[in-house]
Design a protein around this motif. Structure first.
Motif, PDB file in Angstrom:
ATOM      1  N   TYR A  64      13.670  -0.123   7.682  1.00  0.00           N
ATOM      2  CA  TYR A  64      13.482   1.205   7.100  1.00  0.00           C
ATOM      3  C   TYR A  64      12.192   1.834   7.614  1.00  0.00           C
ATOM      4  O   TYR A  64      11.224   1.146   7.936  1.00  0.00           O
ATOM      5  CB  TYR A  64      13.486   1.161   5.564  1.00  0.00           C
ATOM      6  N   LYS A  68       6.550   8.192   1.755  1.00  0.00           N
ATOM      7  CA  LYS A  68       6.449   8.117   0.297  1.00  0.00           C
ATOM      8  C   LYS A  68       5.161   8.793  -0.161  1.00  0.00           C
ATOM      9  O   LYS A  68       4.176   8.854   0.578  1.00  0.00           O
ATOM     10  CB  LYS A  68       6.521   6.669  -0.190  1.00  0.00           C
ATOM     11  N   TYR A  69       5.215   9.249  -1.380  1.00  0.00           N
ATOM     12  CA  TYR A  69       4.051   9.901  -1.985  1.00  0.00           C
ATOM     13  C   TYR A  69       3.309   8.871  -2.817  1.00  0.00           C
ATOM     14  O   TYR A  69       3.885   8.234  -3.699  1.00  0.00           O
ATOM     15  CB  TYR A  69       4.520  11.077  -2.846  1.00  0.00           C
ATOM     16  N   ASN A  70       2.055   8.645  -2.528  1.00  0.00           N
ATOM     17  CA  ASN A  70       1.288   7.618  -3.238  1.00  0.00           C
ATOM     18  C   ASN A  70       0.417   8.189  -4.357  1.00  0.00           C
ATOM     19  O   ASN A  70      -0.485   7.522  -4.850  1.00  0.00           O
ATOM     20  CB  ASN A  70       0.447   6.800  -2.255  1.00  0.00           C
ATOM     21  N   ASP A  77       5.873   4.682   5.471  1.00  0.00           N
ATOM     22  CA  ASP A  77       6.108   3.295   5.056  1.00  0.00           C
ATOM     23  C   ASP A  77       7.259   2.742   5.894  1.00  0.00           C
ATOM     24  O   ASP A  77       8.291   3.390   6.033  1.00  0.00           O
ATOM     25  CB  ASP A  77       6.471   3.268   3.565  1.00  0.00           C
ATOM     26  N   ASP A 123      26.136  -1.765  -2.837  1.00  0.00           N
ATOM     27  CA  ASP A 123      24.778  -1.546  -3.329  1.00  0.00           C
ATOM     28  C   ASP A 123      24.558  -2.468  -4.533  1.00  0.00           C
ATOM     29  O   ASP A 123      24.448  -2.015  -5.667  1.00  0.00           O
ATOM     30  CB  ASP A 123      24.590  -0.069  -3.701  1.00  0.00           C
ATOM     31  N   PRO A 130      10.508  -2.140  -0.672  1.00  0.00           N
ATOM     32  CA  PRO A 130      10.089  -1.482  -1.913  1.00  0.00           C
ATOM     33  C   PRO A 130      11.281  -1.080  -2.776  1.00  0.00           C
ATOM     34  O   PRO A 130      12.414  -1.029  -2.312  1.00  0.00           O
ATOM     35  CB  PRO A 130       9.326  -0.257  -1.413  1.00  0.00           C
ATOM     36  N   ASP A 131      11.014  -0.774  -4.030  1.00  0.00           N
ATOM     37  CA  ASP A 131      12.068  -0.422  -4.991  1.00  0.00           C
ATOM     38  C   ASP A 131      12.821   0.851  -4.629  1.00  0.00           C
ATOM     39  O   ASP A 131      13.991   0.983  -4.946  1.00  0.00           O
ATOM     40  CB  ASP A 131      11.476  -0.264  -6.400  1.00  0.00           C
ATOM     41  N   TYR A 132      12.148   1.781  -3.972  1.00  0.00           N
ATOM     42  CA  TYR A 132      12.803   3.065  -3.691  1.00  0.00           C
ATOM     43  C   TYR A 132      13.761   3.003  -2.490  1.00  0.00           C
ATOM     44  O   TYR A 132      14.482   3.955  -2.222  1.00  0.00           O
ATOM     45  CB  TYR A 132      11.765   4.175  -3.495  1.00  0.00           C
ATOM     46  N   ILE A 133      13.794   1.899  -1.759  1.00  0.00           N
ATOM     47  CA  ILE A 133      14.697   1.742  -0.614  1.00  0.00           C
ATOM     48  C   ILE A 133      15.973   1.049  -1.081  1.00  0.00           C
ATOM     49  O   ILE A 133      15.922   0.065  -1.819  1.00  0.00           O
ATOM     50  CB  ILE A 133      14.032   0.909   0.501  1.00  0.00           C
ATOM     51  N   TYR A 134      17.124   1.555  -0.661  1.00  0.00           N
ATOM     52  CA  TYR A 134      18.399   0.928  -0.999  1.00  0.00           C
ATOM     53  C   TYR A 134      19.401   1.185   0.124  1.00  0.00           C
ATOM     54  O   TYR A 134      19.189   2.046   0.982  1.00  0.00           O
ATOM     55  CB  TYR A 134      18.940   1.466  -2.328  1.00  0.00           C
ATOM     56  N   SER A 173      25.598   9.812  -3.644  1.00  0.00           N
ATOM     57  CA  SER A 173      24.184  10.174  -3.721  1.00  0.00           C
ATOM     58  C   SER A 173      23.946  11.566  -3.151  1.00  0.00           C
ATOM     59  O   SER A 173      24.502  11.949  -2.139  1.00  0.00           O
ATOM     60  CB  SER A 173      23.343   9.153  -2.940  1.00  0.00           C
TER      61      SER A 173
END
Length: 195
Positions: A64, A68-70, A77, A123, A130-134, A173
Motif C-alpha cells: 500500500y 494519511k492525516y496525522n 504512508d 474482506d 494500519p487499521d485504515y488499510i483494507y 464502498s
C-alpha cells in the motif's frame, strides 16, 4: 462354457488389479506452496487423465502507498500486509500424456497447464498494516498458462504461471472509483506435495 466363465472371471479380476495412478495421468495432490508474494495450501482432484480441479486458500502479500492525516499535516504512508484469498480452477494438463510417452517424469502432475483461475478476496482480516488499510471484496477471472514440475523427481515442486483477466469489485464502498478492472496474475512458487 466353464472355460468361458473362467476366462471372464480372470479378466474381471485382472482389471481390478490396475494401479490407481497410471503414467501420464493427473494425480490427486495436496500441496503447500510459497511464492514471492504469499503462502498457499491447495488440493488438486483428478477429473480425467488430463483434467484436475484445484481448490486453494492462501495469504497474499499486498503493498500500500497512501496518504494519511496525522492531526497537523498529511503524510505519505507505505508498507505491506497479508490478506486472505480463496480460489478454484479447472486445470488442463495438456501435455502430461506426451511427456509420459517420451519417458519424462510426470509424477506430481509435472506438466504444462491451461486454466481459468477464479479468485476471491474477502474482506475478512489482514495481517499487518494500519487499521485504515483494507482489501475490498473482489473477484477475478483469469485465463492462465503455466508449468508445474517436480524437483529432482521428489515431492518438492515448482510452478510458474501467467495470465491477464477481469477483476470485479463487489464491495459497495464509496471510495472505489470504478467497479471493474484488468488484472495481471503471475505466480512463481516452490512447494511440497503430501501423498
Amino acid at each position: 462354457m466353464a472355460a468361458l466363465l473362467s476366462c471372464y472371471s480372470f479378466s474381471a479380476s485382472a482389471q481390478t488389479d490396475v494401479p490407481q495412478a497410471q503414467a501420464g495421468a493427473v494425480e490427486s495432490l495436496f500441496n503447500v506452496q510459497a511464492g514471492i508474494v504469499g503462502i498457499y495450501v491447495n488440493y488438486e482432484m483428478p477429473l480425467s487423465t488430463r483434467w484436475a480441479l484445484r481448490a486453494e486458500a492462501g495469504l497474499d502479500l499486498w503493498y500500500y502507498d497512501a496518504y494519511k492525516y496525522n492531526g497537523t499535516s498529511v503524510i505519505k504512508d507505505k508498507g505491506t500486509f497479508f490478506a486472505p484469498d480463496i480460489s478454484i480452477e479447472p486445470r488442463w494438463y495438456y501435455n502430461i500424456e506426451k511427456r509420459a510417452r517420451k519417458g519424462k517424469h510426470t509424477e506430481n502432475n509435472s506438466a504444462n497447464f491451461i486454466t481459468l483461475a477464479v479468485k476471491y478476496y474477502p474482506d475478512l482480516f489482514k495481517i499487518g498494516g494500519p487499521d485504515y488499510i483494507y482489501v475490498p471484496n473482489q473477484i477475478s477471472f483469469t485465463p492462465k498458462w503455466g508449468i508445474r514440475r517436480a524437483i529432482a523427481k521428489s515431492n518438492f515442486n515448482y510452478e510458474l504461471g501467467i495470465g491477464v483477466g477481469y477483476l470485479r469489485y463487489i464491495s459497495d464502498s464509496q471510495f472505489l472509483a470504478r467497479r471493474d478492472d484488468v488484472v495481471v496474475d503471475a505466480h512463481i512458487r516452490i512447494g511440497y506435495t503430501f501423498k
